[in-house]
Scaffold this motif. Structure first.
Motif, short mmCIF file in Angstrom:
data_model
loop_
_atom_site.label_atom_id
_atom_site.label_comp_id
_atom_site.label_asym_id
_atom_site.label_seq_id
_atom_site.Cartn_x
_atom_site.Cartn_y
_atom_site.Cartn_z
N ASP A 1 49.51 51.43 34.25
CA ASP A 1 48.18 51.63 34.84
C ASP A 1 48.26 51.27 36.32
OD1 ASP A 1 45.54 52.32 34.97
OD2 ASP A 1 44.79 50.50 33.99
N PHE B 1 45.35 50.80 39.95
CA PHE B 1 44.01 50.90 40.50
C PHE B 1 44.10 50.66 41.99
CE2 PHE B 1 40.01 49.04 41.95
CZ PHE B 1 39.09 49.98 41.48
N GLY C 1 41.81 49.95 44.99
CA GLY C 1 40.47 49.62 45.45
C GLY C 1 40.39 49.59 46.97
N THR D 1 45.19 46.83 45.77
CA THR D 1 45.79 47.79 44.86
C THR D 1 46.56 47.04 43.78
OG1 THR D 1 45.98 49.50 46.56
CG2 THR D 1 47.47 49.68 44.69
N THR E 1 50.30 43.26 42.87
CA THR E 1 49.19 43.59 43.76
C THR E 1 49.69 43.74 45.20
OG1 THR E 1 48.64 41.30 44.29
CG2 THR E 1 47.60 42.26 42.33
N GLU F 1 41.63 41.48 37.68
CA GLU F 1 41.21 42.86 37.45
C GLU F 1 39.72 43.04 37.68
OE1 GLU F 1 42.70 43.69 33.57
OE2 GLU F 1 44.79 43.83 34.24
N VAL G 1 39.02 42.74 41.55
CA VAL G 1 39.49 43.91 42.30
C VAL G 1 38.57 45.10 42.07
CG1 VAL G 1 41.35 45.61 42.50
CG2 VAL G 1 41.90 43.18 42.40
N LYS G 2 38.19 45.32 40.82
CA LYS G 2 37.33 46.46 40.50
C LYS G 2 35.90 46.28 41.00
CE LYS G 2 40.27 48.07 36.79
NZ LYS G 2 40.51 48.27 35.35
N ASN G 3 35.54 45.02 41.26
CA ASN G 3 34.24 44.74 41.88
C ASN G 3 34.34 44.68 43.40
OD1 ASN G 3 32.57 44.62 39.59
ND2 ASN G 3 33.23 42.52 39.15
N GLU G 4 35.50 45.04 43.93
CA GLU G 4 35.74 45.13 45.37
C GLU G 4 35.57 43.79 46.09
OE1 GLU G 4 37.24 47.57 46.26
OE2 GLU G 4 36.48 49.44 45.41
#
Length: 247
Positions: free
Chosen positions: A20, A22, A24, A28, A38, A224, A227-230
Motif C-alpha cells: 500500500d 499514500f 498526502g 508519504t 515515510t 496512518e 497522515v491521512k488527516n494531513e
C-alpha cells in the motif's frame, strides 16, 4: 551522480510487492512486506508521472522512483527506501555486529549543542527549533530555497559550505537530487543528515556523512491516521528519533 541512489536501492528486495502507499500533502507512506516507511511529500509534479501504479510495483521498483524528476514520485521512492532501512530490529543487529553505533535518541542539535561554540555551522533547510541550540556558534548560516529573514538563498551553498565546521542537511535534498552536490561542497565539515526523510543506511557514511539523525515509526496506527488527516508533523508525533554513526 546516481551512485549514492543506486547504493540505497540495490539491496532492496525485488521479489516483494508494495502492499500500500499514500501520498498526502505533507507526508508519504509506503508499506512493503511488514515494513512501513515515510518521507516528506514534495509536491513538485512538473514532469509526467508514471503510467504504472505503485501497487503493481516490487519494493525495489518503488524505491527506484527516488530517481524520478517528478518529485511527488521521488517522495514515494524515498518512503519505500525508508521502509527498508528505518527498522529498529535491523539497526540493532547492525549495532550488535559493530557496523554502526546507535547514539542517544535526543535531538541531534541538542546532542551537539556544546560542540558548536565558536564553530561555523550551516543548515540546509530552516530548522526553526534548532536556533536555540545554535546560539553559541561563531557563525550560523541558514540556507533555504524559499529564504526568510536572515536566511541565505540555497544557491549560496556554492560559496559558503566549504568553510563550515558543521553542516546539517535536510532529507528533502535526497528527494530533490541536490544531496550529492551538497555532500561534495561540505566535504571538509562534519555532515549530519537530519529529518524523517533520511534513510538510516550505513552506506551513506561512504559518501562523507558523519551522522544520520532520522525517525523510526513508533505507532503505525497513529501515524496512518495523522497522515491521512494531513497533520503536518505526523511522523514526529508517531515516531521516535534515532541517531546512528559509523563505528
Amino acid at each position: 551522480m546516481w551512485e549514492l541512489y543506486d547504493c540505497l536501492i540495490e539491496p532492496i528486495p525485488d521479489d516483494v510487492k508494495v502492499n500500500d502507499y499514500f501520498s498526502g500533502t505533507y507526508c508519504t507512506m509506503v508499506t512493503a512486506g511488514s515494513c512501513l516507511g515515510t518521507a516528506a511529500t514534495n509536491p513538485l509534479c512538473t514532469v509526467k508521472s508514471r503510467e504504472k501504479d505503485v501497487k503493481d510495483m516490487s519494493w525495489k521498483e518503488a524505491a527506484g522512483l527516488i530517481k524520478s524528476w517528478n518529485f511527488t514520485e521521488a517522495s514515494i521512492g524515498a518512503a519505500a527506501i525508508n521502509a527498508y532501512y528505518n527498522q529498529y530490529e535491523s539497526l540493532k543487529r547492525l549495532d550488535k555486529a559493530g557496523q554502526i553505533a546507535m547514539l542517544s535518541s535526543e535531538d541531534t542539535f541538542l546532542a551537539h549543542k556544546t560542540d558548536f561554540k565558536g564553530k561555523k555551522v550551516a543548515t540546509i533547510g530552516h530548522f526553526c527549533y534548532a536556533e536555540e541550540f545554535l546560539k553559541e556558534a561563531g557563525t550560523c548560516v541558514i540556507l533555504e530555497r524559499d529564504p526568510g529573514e536572515n536566511d541565505y538563498p540555497d544557491t549560496a551553498c556554492e560559496f559558503l559550505l566549504e568553510e563550515m565546521d558543521y553542516v546539517f542537511i535536510t532529507g528533502f535534498t535526497l528527494i530533490n537530487k541536490t544531496l550529492p552536490r551538497l555532500l561534495n561542497l561540505a566535504r571538509n565539515a562534519k555532515i549530519i543528515l537530519v529529518g524523517p526523510s533520511i534513510p538510516l543506511a550505513p552506506k551513506l557514511f561512504e559518501f562523507g556523512v558523519s551522522e544520520l539523525a532520522g525517525t523510526l515509526v513508533r505507532d503505525r496506527i497513529l501515524l496512518e491516521g495523522l497522515v491521512k488527516n494531513e497533520e503536518k508533523k505526523a511522523v514526529i508525533r508517531a515516531g521516535t528519533p534515532v541517531r546512528i554513526t559509523e563505528k
